[in-house]
Design an enzyme around this catalytic site. Structure first.
Site, mmCIF file in Angstrom:
data_model
loop_
_atom_site.group_PDB
_atom_site.id
_atom_site.type_symbol
_atom_site.label_atom_id
_atom_site.label_comp_id
_atom_site.label_asym_id
_atom_site.label_seq_id
_atom_site.Cartn_x
_atom_site.Cartn_y
_atom_site.Cartn_z
ATOM 1 C CG ASP A 97 -1.949 -1.101 1.184
ATOM 2 O OD1 ASP A 97 -2.275 -1.561 0.069
ATOM 3 O OD2 ASP A 97 -2.416 -1.514 2.252
ATOM 4 C CD GLU A 101 1.976 0.496 9.731
ATOM 5 O OE1 GLU A 101 2.716 -0.244 10.409
ATOM 6 O OE2 GLU A 101 1.758 1.683 10.021
ATOM 7 N NE ARG A 325 -6.174 0.209 7.184
ATOM 8 C CZ ARG A 325 -6.073 -1.024 6.696
ATOM 9 N NH1 ARG A 325 -5.484 -1.200 5.515
ATOM 10 N NH2 ARG A 325 -6.521 -2.058 7.358
#
Length: 900
Positions: A97, A101, A325
C-alpha cells in the site's frame, strides 16, 4: 519462476491472487502477509543484548533512537519462500500500500531480502486491470520520508507504552496499558460520562396545537407554543446542564400553566401574525473518507468500525473499491467523469450540474495523497451488476459507497421552507399559580422538496439530536396570509425533561477524534477496538460506556501526565509525523525532544515525566467521587462502593456490578448495593446430616447457597505425612423464582442435594435431574434432555423421565420456542431480526446470520440498534471455518531458538 521473470510482492494473499490475474506469465505475485518484522519484546532479545542499550525498549534511545528489528517467528518460513522466489527473478516490484505502513513494509522487505536485482516501487489505489497495468509501467523510488514517519510513530508508541503502562500497573492495577491515541480516546469517553454524572434534569412544559383555516381539517397543520405574552417559552436547549434556565427572559412553564394555556387556546381567537417563505438548497456530501465511511456504515448498516474496515478491505482486495484508508475527499478526473456519466444515465441530465464538483479537505492534517473511497475502475459497476458476485455486508457496503460517490457529483436538492407565526388571544381568566396569560404565540415551519437532485440517489444519515427537535422536512403548510383567522382543532399540554449529553457511539467517537486531528484513518477502528478489549469501555446498545477502571486510569494521567492526554498535544504529534513524512522534520531530533525534553522551550520529556512516582497516591487515584458525593473505588478485584463503618468499625463495602453505568451510581443505589451486601454470606442454619453451616451468597455468576467447611485435622501432621485432600464444599445456584434475602434452610438443602437420582432405566443406568447453565435437564449417561421448568428437577417421576427418553431427541432445547424479542428488518439482509434462546445462550438472528449476545447484553433490554450491530459484526467476519480434529497428537518440544 522462469528466467527473465519478475517478482511482485504485496501484503495479502487475496490481493496477490487478484493482481496475478491482471499480469502476464512473466510475473509472479506473492504476499508478505503484512509486516515481516517488528520490534521484539525486550524479553525476546538475544541474551547478549538484554543488558545493553537495546535492553529496555529494543530501541537504543541514547544512540539516535536506533531500533532493533527481528523477523517474526511465524514469518520466517514466508521470508525463506520470498528469498527463494527472488533468486529466479530479474526484477523486484514492491507493490505494498502507498501509505506509511505500506511504505514501511516495502522497506523492511528490502532490508531482509537484500535483493541484487533492480527494485521498483509499484503503487496503485485500486485493483483493476487498467490500474495494475498502469502501475507496472509507472513505478517510483521508495519514499524514505514515509518510512521515517512510520518508524517514528512505532518508536513513539513503544516509548509511550513501555514508560507509562508500568505506572498504571503500580498505581492502579496489573496488566493495564496506556497508548498515545487509546488513552486520549478513553479520556473523551470518560469526560462525556462525567458530564452525564453532573447533569441535573429540568422539567418544562409546552403546548402543541393543530390549526386550520376556516375550520377545514383537510388543511390542518401542527404548531408549537413558542411564546406567551411576548416572552419566549423555554425549550430543552434553554437549560444548562445543571438544570438552571440559561436563556434570559425565557418562561419555564409548569404543568398547571401549560394546561391553562392549552384550555385557553381551545377557546381563543387565533390569527396568522407572520408568514415567510425562502428557498431551500441542500448540497450532497463529499465522497467517503475512512472516517466518514465508518460513521455512515454505523448509522445505516449498524456495522462497527472494525467490521466496516474488514469488509472494506475485502472489497478493495477483490477489485470492487479503491484503497479504504484515506482522509482525502478528492476524486480523480476519471472517477468524476464516471460518476457524472452514471448519474446522467440513471437519473437524467437535469440531475447533473454543469461543472464537476470539487471537494476540499475538512479534517485536521488531512493528506491529499490518496483518492476518496469510491467504486473501482474508470467506469463504475452498479450494485445490480455486482449483486451476483458479492452478498451480505460486502454488497451493502459497496452499495453505500457507490451511492455516495455518484450522489457527490449530482445537482443540489431544491425546495422551499415556509414559516408561520400565529397569535392566540386567550380568553379572560386564563391563569395558573396566580399568573394571568392574555396571548400565546405558536410557530410552525415546513420544507417541501421540489427537485430531489442528489437525494434521488443518496441521503446521508444523521446522529440523533440531543434536543430531539422534529424535522420539518416534507411538512407542507397551507397557503396562508397575515390576518387570516384560524380555528383550533386541538391543543394539548405536553411535559418534557431535558436530556443529558448523549454517550459516544463508535461513529461519533471516530468523528470526534477526526475533528481534533487525533490518530489516522488506519488507526480509528483499532483504537475503538483496543479501548473495549482492554476493559476501559463497553457497549450498551450502540453507546460506549466507560468503566470505573477507565475513570481511575484517566484520573492518573490527567493529574500526573496532563500533556500526554492533552487533545491539542496529541494532535500536534500527528502534525509532526506529517512533517517527517513530508521531509520537513528530522526523525531523530523530534524523538529527542519528545523523550528527553526540549531545552529551548523548557518542556519536560517523557523520561523525566515518569521518573518520580512517589507523589502519586494510589488510593486517591483509584477513588471516583460522583456528583452526590458517593465514592467508588477501583480495587484489585473490580470496583466497589465504600462507606465508613459506625464507631470505628470495619467500613461497609459492596461490589459494583458491571451493568451499573457510572452515571447511574447515586447515593440511593450505593445504599441498595450495601444493603444487599449485608445479606451476602447470610447463615441459613445447620445441615442436620453434616453439622456444617449453610450460607447464602451473591457471586459473580449470581446468587447461590453453599456449605462452610472448617479446616479439619488430618490426624497425622508428622513429618512425611501425606497431606489430606481438601474437601470441596457443595454449592447450588438459586432458581429463578428464589430470592437471596428470603431463601430458607430447607430450600437451600434441596438445592445442595442436586443432582437428584430419579431412578434407573431397564439397563440399570441412572437417570438424574439437575440444573445447568442453560436450564434444568435430565441426564442418562451422555444423553441429556431438557426439562421445561426448574420445579421438575424435584417433582419428575421415573415414568415421566422414561417417557421423555422414549421420544426422539430434538436439537437444542426441544421444540421451537417463541422468540424472546422481535425487531424490524436488518438494514443489510432486509429480513426480520429476532432474539432466540439457544443451546449456548441467547442470540440474535435474521435467519441467515446468528450472533451470540455479548456480556452486558440483556435480551429483555436489547435495543434494535444493538441487535443489528451484532449481526453486522458477525456477518463481516464471513463464514466460520471449522478446524480439523481428525487427530490429536501430543505437542512436540521445540528446539532452542537460534539467534537471527
Amino acid at each position: 519462476m522462469a528466467p527473465g521473470s519478475k517478482l511482485v510482492i504485496v501484503e495479502s494473499p487475496a490481493k496477490a491472487q487478484k493482481i496475478g490475474e491482471y499480469l502476464g506469465t512473466d510475473f509472479r505475485v506473492d504476499a508478505s502477509v503484512g509486516h515481516i518484522r517488528d520490534l521484539p519484546n525486550p524479553s525476546e532479545l538475544p541474551a547478549d543484548m538484554k543488558k545493553g542499550p537495546y535492553g529496555r525498549f529494543a530501541i537504543a534511545v541514547e544512540d539516535g533512537f536506533d531500533p532493533y528489528y527481528v523477523v517474526d517467528g511465524d514469518k520466517k518460513k514466508k521470508v525463506t519462500e520470498l528469498r527463494r522466489a527472488l533468486k529466479d527473478a530479474d526484477e523486484l516490484f514492491l507493490a505494498t500500500d502507498e501509505d506509511r505502513e505500506g511504505e514501511a513494509i516495502a522497506w523492511h522487505l528490502l532490508e531482509v531480502l537484500k535483493p541484487k536485482v533492480p527494485v521498483r516501487r509499484m503503487v496503485f489505489h485500486e485493483i483493476t486491470k487498467e490500474a495494475i497495468q498502469r502501475a507496472v509501467n509507472d513505478t517510483r523510488e521508495l519514499d524514505t520520508d514515509l518510512v521515517d514517519a512510520q518508524e517514528s510513530r512505532r518508536i513513539l508508541d513503544r516509548l509511550y507504552g513501555y514508560e507509562v503502562s508500568p505506572v498504571l500497573w503500580r498505581k492502579v492495577k496489573q496488566g493495564l496499558s496506556a497508548g498515545r491515541v487509546q488513552s486520549v480516546a478513553t479520556r473523551l469517553v470518560v469526560e462525556r460520562e462525567r458530564e452525564r454524572m453532573a447533569f441535573k434534569v429540568a422539567s418544562y412544559w409546552d403546548v402543541e396545537g393543530e390549526f386550520a383555516p376556516g375550520g377545514n381539517s383537510g388543511q390542518g397543520f401542527e404548531a408549537k407554543l413558542t411564546g406567551v405574552d411576548g416572552s419566549k417559552v423555554a425549550s430543552g436547549r434553554d437549560f444548562a446542564d445543571d438544570g438552571t434556565l440559561k436563556t434570559k427572559n425565557a418562561v419555564q412553564l409548569d404543568a398547571a400553566a401549560a394546561e391553562a394555556i392549552a384550555a385557553g387556546t381551545r377557546e381563543a381567537d387565533v390569527v396568522v401574525r407572520e408568514v415567510s417563505e425562502k428557498p431551500y438548497t441542500r448540497r450532497p456530501s463529499a465522497p467517503f473518507t475512512t472516517s466518514t465511511l465508518q460513521q455512515e456504515a454505523s448509522r445505516k448498516l449498524r456495522m462497527n468500525s472494525q467490521s466496516t474496515m474488514r469488509t472494506a478491505q475485502r472489497l478493495y482486495e477483490n477489485g470492487y473499491i479503491t484503497y479504504m484508508r484515506t482522509d482525502s475527499t478528492n476524486l480523480s478526473s476519471q472517477a468524476v467523469s464516471a460518476a457524472r456519466s452514471q448519474a446522467r444515465d440513471m437519473y437524467g441530465a437535469d440531475f447533473v450540474p454543469e461543472s464537476p464538483r470539487v471537494y476540499g479537505k475538512k479534517s485536521k492534517n488531512a493528506q491529499e495523497a490518496h483518492e476518496a473511497i469510491r467504486p473501482a475502475g474508470d467506469s463504475f459497476r452498479t450494485p445490480a451488476q455486482v449483486a451476483g458476485e458479492i452478498r451480505g455486508g460486502e454488497y451493502a457496503l459497496y452499495e453505500l459507497i457507490w451511492k455516495r460517490t455518484v450522489a457527490s457529483q449530482m445537482a443540489d436538492a431544491k425546495g422551499s421552507t415556509a414559516s408561520v407565526k400565529l397569535t392566540a388571544t386567550l380568553p379572560e381568566g386564563t391563569s395558573a399559580g396566580g399568573t394571568a396569560y392574555s396571548s400565546a404565540e405558536f410557530s410552525a415551519s415546513g420544507t417541501v422538496i421540489t427537485f430531489r437532485g442528489f437525494l434521488a440517489a443518496y441521503e446521508e444519515g444523521r446522529d440523533e439530536s440531543r434536543y430531539g427537535e422534529d424535522s420539518a422536512m416534507g411538512m407542507r403548510l397551507p397557503k396562508l396570509s397575515e390576518g387570516v383567522a384560524l380555528e383550533t382543532l386541538r391543543a394539548e399540554a405536553q411535559g418534557h425533561q431535558t436530556s443529558p449529553p448523549a454517550r459516544y457511539t463508535e461513529a461519533t467517537l471516530v468523528k470526534a477524534l477526526e475533528e481534533r486531528g487525533i490518530g489516522r484513518p488506519s488507526t480509528y477502528a483499532a483504537t475503538v477496538g483496543t479501548i473495549q478489549d482492554r476493559g476501559y469501555v463497553h457497549s450498551r446498545g450502540s453507546a460506549l460506556v466507560p468503566t470505573w477502571l477507565a475513570f481511575a486510569v484517566t484520573q492518573l494521567l490527567e493529574q500526573h501526565f496532563p500533556r500526554l492526554v492533552d487533545y491539542d498535544f496529541t494532535a500536534s504529534m500527528e502534525t509532526d509525523l506529517d512533517r517527517i513524512a513530508n521531509g520537513e522534520e528530522q526523525r531523530v531530533a523530534w524523538l529527542q525532544r519528545f523523550y528527553f525534553g526540549d531545552q529551548a522551550t523548557s518542556t519536560e520529556g517523557l523520561r523525566d515525566l515518569v521518573a518520580d512516582l512517589g507523589e502519586i497516591d494510589a488510593r486517591a487515584i483509584s477513588a471516583v467521587t460522583t456528583s452526590d458525593g458517593t465514592v467508588v473505588r477501583v480495587g484489585r478485584y473490580g470496583p466497589y462502593v465504600e462507606l465508613p463503618g459506625e464507631d470505628g468499625e470495619t467500613p461497609r463495602r459492596a461490589t459494583v456490578p458491571d451493568e451499573i453505568a457510572p452515571d447511574e451510581m447515586t447515593a440511593a443505589k450505593a445504599e441498595e448495593l450495601l444493603a444487599a451486601a449485608a445479606d451476602d454470606g447470610r447463615v441459613l442454619g445447620t445441615d442436620p446430616d453434616t453439622g456444617r453451616e449453610i450460607v447464602a451468597k451473591n457471586g459473580r455468576y449470581g446468587p447461590y447457597v453453599t456449605e462452610v467447611i472448617e479446616d479439619e485435622d488430618s490426624g497425622d501432621s508428622g513429618k512425611g505425612a501425606k497431606k489430606k485432600a481438601k474437601v470441596k464444599p457443595r454449592t447450588g445456584s438459586l432458581f429463578q423464582g428464589m430470592d437471596l434475602a428470603t431463601i430458607e434452610l430447607d430450600q437451600a438443602l434441596r438445592l445442595l442435594s442436586l443432582p437428584r437420582v430419579v431412578g434407573q432405566d431397564a439397563e440399570g443406568v441412572d437417570i438424574t435431574a439437575q440444573n445447568g447453565r442453560y436450564g434444568p435437564y435430565l441426564k442418562k449417561g451422555t444423553d441429556s434432555r431438557s426439562l421445561e421448568t426448574e420445579a421438575q428437577i424435584f417433582d419428575i417421576t421415573l415414568e415421566e423421565a422414561l417417557a421423555i427418553y422414549a421420544q426422539p431427541k430434538q436439537r437444542g432445547r426441544g421444540a421451537a420456542k417463541p422468540p424472546l424479542a422481535e425487531f424490524g428488518e436488518d438494514p443489510v439482509s432486509k429480513r426480520k431480526v429476532v432474539v432466540k434462546d439457544g443451546r449456548f445462550g441467547p442470540y440474535v438472528t435474521d435467519g441467515e446470520t446468528n450472533a451470540t449476545l455479548r456480556r452486558g447484553d440483556d435480551p429483555e433490554t436489547l435495543t434494535e440498534e444493538r441487535a443489528f450491530e451484532l449481526i453486522g459484526e458477525k456477518r463481516s467476519k464471513g463464514p466460520t471455518t471449522r478446524k480439523k480434529t481428525t487427530r490429536n497428537s501430543p505437542a512436540k518440544k521445540k528446539a532452542p531458538a537460534k539467534k537471527s
